[in-house]
Design a protein around this motif. Structure first.
Motif, PDB file in Angstrom:
ATOM      1  N   UNK A 196       0.826  -1.220   0.000  1.00 28.76           N
ATOM      2  CA  UNK A 196       0.000   0.000   0.000  1.00 28.76           C
ATOM      3  C   UNK A 196       0.856   1.265   0.000  1.00 28.76           C
ATOM      4  N   UNK A 197       0.241   2.381  -0.417  1.00 28.07           N
ATOM      5  CA  UNK A 197       0.855   3.706  -0.249  1.00 28.07           C
ATOM      6  C   UNK A 197      -0.132   4.562   0.535  1.00 28.07           C
ATOM      7  N   UNK A 198       0.352   5.146   1.639  1.00 24.63           N
ATOM      8  CA  UNK A 198      -0.431   6.152   2.362  1.00 24.63           C
ATOM      9  C   UNK A 198       0.239   7.490   2.074  1.00 24.63           C
ATOM     10  N   UNK A 199      -0.507   8.402   1.459  1.00 26.13           N
ATOM     11  CA  UNK A 199       0.028   9.721   1.131  1.00 26.13           C
ATOM     12  C   UNK A 199      -0.621  10.754   2.045  1.00 26.13           C
ATOM     13  N   UNK A 200       0.170  11.260   3.009  1.00 25.29           N
ATOM     14  CA  UNK A 200      -0.324  12.279   3.936  1.00 25.29           C
ATOM     15  C   UNK A 200      -0.139  13.628   3.241  1.00 25.29           C
ATOM     16  N   UNK A 201      -1.255  14.225   2.822  1.00 27.54           N
ATOM     17  CA  UNK A 201      -1.204  15.440   2.008  1.00 27.54           C
ATOM     18  C   UNK A 201      -1.731  16.656   2.776  1.00 27.54           C
ATOM     19  N   UNK A 202      -1.427  16.671   4.075  1.00 30.81           N
ATOM     20  CA  UNK A 202      -1.945  17.701   4.978  1.00 30.81           C
ATOM     21  C   UNK A 202      -1.463  19.112   4.626  1.00 30.81           C
ATOM     22  N   UNK A 203      -0.313  19.219   3.934  1.00 34.18           N
ATOM     23  CA  UNK A 203       0.233  20.541   3.573  1.00 34.18           C
ATOM     24  C   UNK A 203      -0.028  20.916   2.112  1.00 34.18           C
ATOM     25  N   UNK A 215      -4.971   0.307  -3.436  1.00 30.41           N
ATOM     26  CA  UNK A 215      -3.914   0.304  -2.418  1.00 30.41           C
ATOM     27  C   UNK A 215      -3.301   1.694  -2.213  1.00 30.41           C
ATOM     28  N   UNK A 216      -4.013   2.715  -2.683  1.00 31.34           N
ATOM     29  CA  UNK A 216      -3.572   4.111  -2.484  1.00 31.34           C
ATOM     30  C   UNK A 216      -4.568   4.793  -1.552  1.00 31.34           C
ATOM     31  N   UNK A 217      -4.061   5.415  -0.492  1.00 30.33           N
ATOM     32  CA  UNK A 217      -4.931   6.040   0.511  1.00 30.33           C
ATOM     33  C   UNK A 217      -4.381   7.423   0.854  1.00 30.33           C
ATOM     34  N   UNK A 218      -5.263   8.405   0.862  1.00 28.57           N
ATOM     35  CA  UNK A 218      -4.842   9.781   1.160  1.00 28.57           C
ATOM     36  C   UNK A 218      -5.318  10.196   2.544  1.00 28.57           C
ATOM     37  N   UNK A 219      -4.438  10.872   3.275  1.00 29.13           N
ATOM     38  CA  UNK A 219      -4.812  11.491   4.548  1.00 29.13           C
ATOM     39  C   UNK A 219      -4.780  13.001   4.326  1.00 29.13           C
ATOM     40  N   UNK A 220      -5.795  13.686   4.827  1.00 29.52           N
ATOM     41  CA  UNK A 220      -5.843  15.146   4.663  1.00 29.52           C
ATOM     42  C   UNK A 220      -6.486  15.756   5.909  1.00 29.52           C
ATOM     43  N   UNK A 253      -9.798  10.535   5.726  1.00 23.06           N
ATOM     44  CA  UNK A 253      -9.122   9.496   4.938  1.00 23.06           C
ATOM     45  C   UNK A 253      -9.871   9.438   3.623  1.00 23.06           C
ATOM     46  N   UNK A 254      -9.132   9.347   2.505  1.00 24.09           N
ATOM     47  CA  UNK A 254      -9.782   9.139   1.211  1.00 24.09           C
ATOM     48  C   UNK A 254      -9.190   7.880   0.593  1.00 24.09           C
ATOM     49  N   UNK A 255     -10.065   6.929   0.266  1.00 23.35           N
ATOM     50  CA  UNK A 255      -9.576   5.657  -0.274  1.00 23.35           C
ATOM     51  C   UNK A 255     -10.562   5.087  -1.288  1.00 23.35           C
ATOM     52  N   UNK A 256     -10.015   4.444  -2.323  1.00 21.90           N
ATOM     53  CA  UNK A 256     -10.844   3.749  -3.313  1.00 21.90           C
ATOM     54  C   UNK A 256     -11.183   2.329  -2.865  1.00 21.90           C
ATOM     55  N   UNK A 257     -10.586   1.931  -1.745  1.00 21.12           N
ATOM     56  CA  UNK A 257     -10.770   0.570  -1.251  1.00 21.12           C
ATOM     57  C   UNK A 257     -12.007   0.518  -0.348  1.00 21.12           C
ATOM     58  N   UNK A 258     -13.065  -0.127  -0.848  1.00 19.47           N
ATOM     59  CA  UNK A 258     -14.341  -0.142  -0.109  1.00 19.47           C
ATOM     60  C   UNK A 258     -14.205  -0.762   1.280  1.00 19.47           C
TER      61      UNK A 258
END
Length: 435
Positions: free
Chosen positions: A224-231, A260-265, A281-286
């Protein structure tokens, strides 16, 4: 909480990053009441556009008073407790995320999970994706709070991926592979890579090339990739911010990697409202969305906050002006810091985002060691009166780098900080030459 958990040091509260805050709180700088106090440069808070937020609140008394068309919504909001969140807020958040990413992607509100800030968002994702004893790779230097957020309650391990100043601390395929091999030597099953984009503490956006390395690596290792895009909304100079989702769209990637891609904002940094605790959390994984939604019930955003923020984001004219003006102010303030440090004989990593600079003080060390870095940090904290964060607290592999924040104070306070730094470096350089 068990005594074992209470006694564990994986929380990270003993790091110099947090200890500096404690010292600041004992002796905070005030221009009149305590002019010799410690100036807080260890807090990544965006206070530069507070005046604009206060003006909006004054102009919208009905919303602040929890009313709609003059009628009170108090009862409805006081009793509302659905952990799926207010639909109005989720709709506004996905639109805001789209705008911050240059409208290159469409986001769906049903794939978004509301959390009380980015801290629980990251922890929930780790709970969803890994079991105790499994691991996530994190490029160094990384935010000190991740030891608490990702490890403390989950039992998941962090494997640092060493990045160096030789290429501006950029992510490479070989460094990713090296970290993966290191994890295998430690018998750790790697479940994913977590990146912060833009980076905290580097203040730089990831390049398309780095993001592609990351995606290739995740596909190859089936992780998986967790991309923390808070900035993501604090990018004030080129190159523009590129989200991991933008790179996936360009590649026409199949569903397997999308899942397997998940964004934190969060709105803490971009809108400067960390106390409101609005994260997601934003994810395409149901399955991840479903599990994360259930887990979010342990840390919900209050209904009145959701109502207020939804209405704030609905005012598109205001948010556009706010983001534009904030980025302009951040750029100007960052230039002030860089210029002040240059006058003190100190260079910074070239940056284009964030609320801080990654500062090179290697020439001020008595030796190229972390002991010397700690000595310098103690001197700057107690004798110069600046709480700055040493690179070792960010797990940097090279001694002598520090993070300095510039958006949590007034312009006058920053000037005082730079005067202090200049006086210190001039005397230190003289002593180093003499010895």
């Amino acid at each position: 909480m068990s005594l074992r958990k209470a006694g564990q040091d994986s929380h990270g509260q003993d790091s110099s990053y947090f200890l500096g805050w404690q010292e600041y709180e004992k002796n905070p700088y005030h221009p009149i009441q305590n002019p010799m106090g410690i100036i807080q440069m260890g807090l990544a808070e965006n206070q530069l556009s507070f005046d604009l937020l206060k003006l909006w609140l004054r102009r919208n008394p009905d919303i602040v008073g929890l009313k709609k068309n003059g009628a009170s919504l108090f009862r409805e909001l006081a009793l509302f407790q659905d952990y799926h969140g207010l639909p109005a807020l989720k709709n506004e958040l996905v639109e805001f995320m789209e705008k911050t990413r240059g409208s290159e992607m469409k986001f769906a509100p049903e794939k978004l999970v509301l959390t009380a800030g980015a801290t629980p968002a990251n922890e929930i994702l780790v709970f969803c994706l890994a079991d105790p004893g499994e691991a996530f790779i994190l490029p160094t230097p990384y935010y000190p709070g991740f030891n608490r957020d990702l490890k403390w309650r989950t039992g998941v391990e962090i494997v640092p991926m060493q990045c160096s100043s030789s290429n501006g601390f950029r992510i490479t395929s070989s460094a990713l592979e090296q970290a993966y091999q290191q994890a295998q030597k430690m018998n750790l099953n790697v479940k994913g890579v977590l990146v912060t984009n833009p980076s905290n503490p580097l203040g730089i956006t990831m390049t398309r090339s780095e993001l592609n390395h990351l995606v290739d690596f995740a596909i190859h290792k089936n992780i998986h990739i967790v991309s923390d895009e808070i900035y993501s909304g604090t990018v004030f100079a080129s190159p523009k911010f590129v989200s991991i989702t933008g790179v996936l769209k360009e590649r026409n990637s199949d569903n397997n990697i999308w899942n397997r891609i998940h964004i934190v904002y969060s709105l803490s940094k971009d809108l400067g409202i960390p106390g409101f605790r609005v994260g997601m959390i934003y994810s395409n994984n149901e399955r991840v969305v479903s599990a994360a939604t259930k887990m979010s019930s342990f840390g919900l955003v209050s209904s009145q906050t959701q109502y207020l923020v939804a209405n704030l984001l609905m005012d598109k004219k205001f948010t556009s002006k706010y983001m534009e003006e904030t980025q302009r102010r951040l750029k100007r303030r960052k230039e002030m810091l860089v210029c002040g440090l240059r006058n003190a004989g100190i260079q910074c990593l070239k940056s284009n985002a964030g609320l801080f600079c990654w500062v090179d003080m290697r020439h001020l060390l008595t030796s190229a060691t972390f002991e010397a870095e700690k000595e310098l940090w103690i001197k700057i904290l107690y004798h110069v009166g600046l709480n700055i964060s040493p690179g070792s607290s960010f797990h940097c592999c090279e001694p002598g780098w520090f993070r300095l924040c510039f958006a949590n104070m007034s312009e006058d306070t920053l000037k005082v900080a730079m005067q202090r730094m200049k006086a210190f470096t001039h005397s230190t350089t003289f002593l180093l030459k003499a010895s």
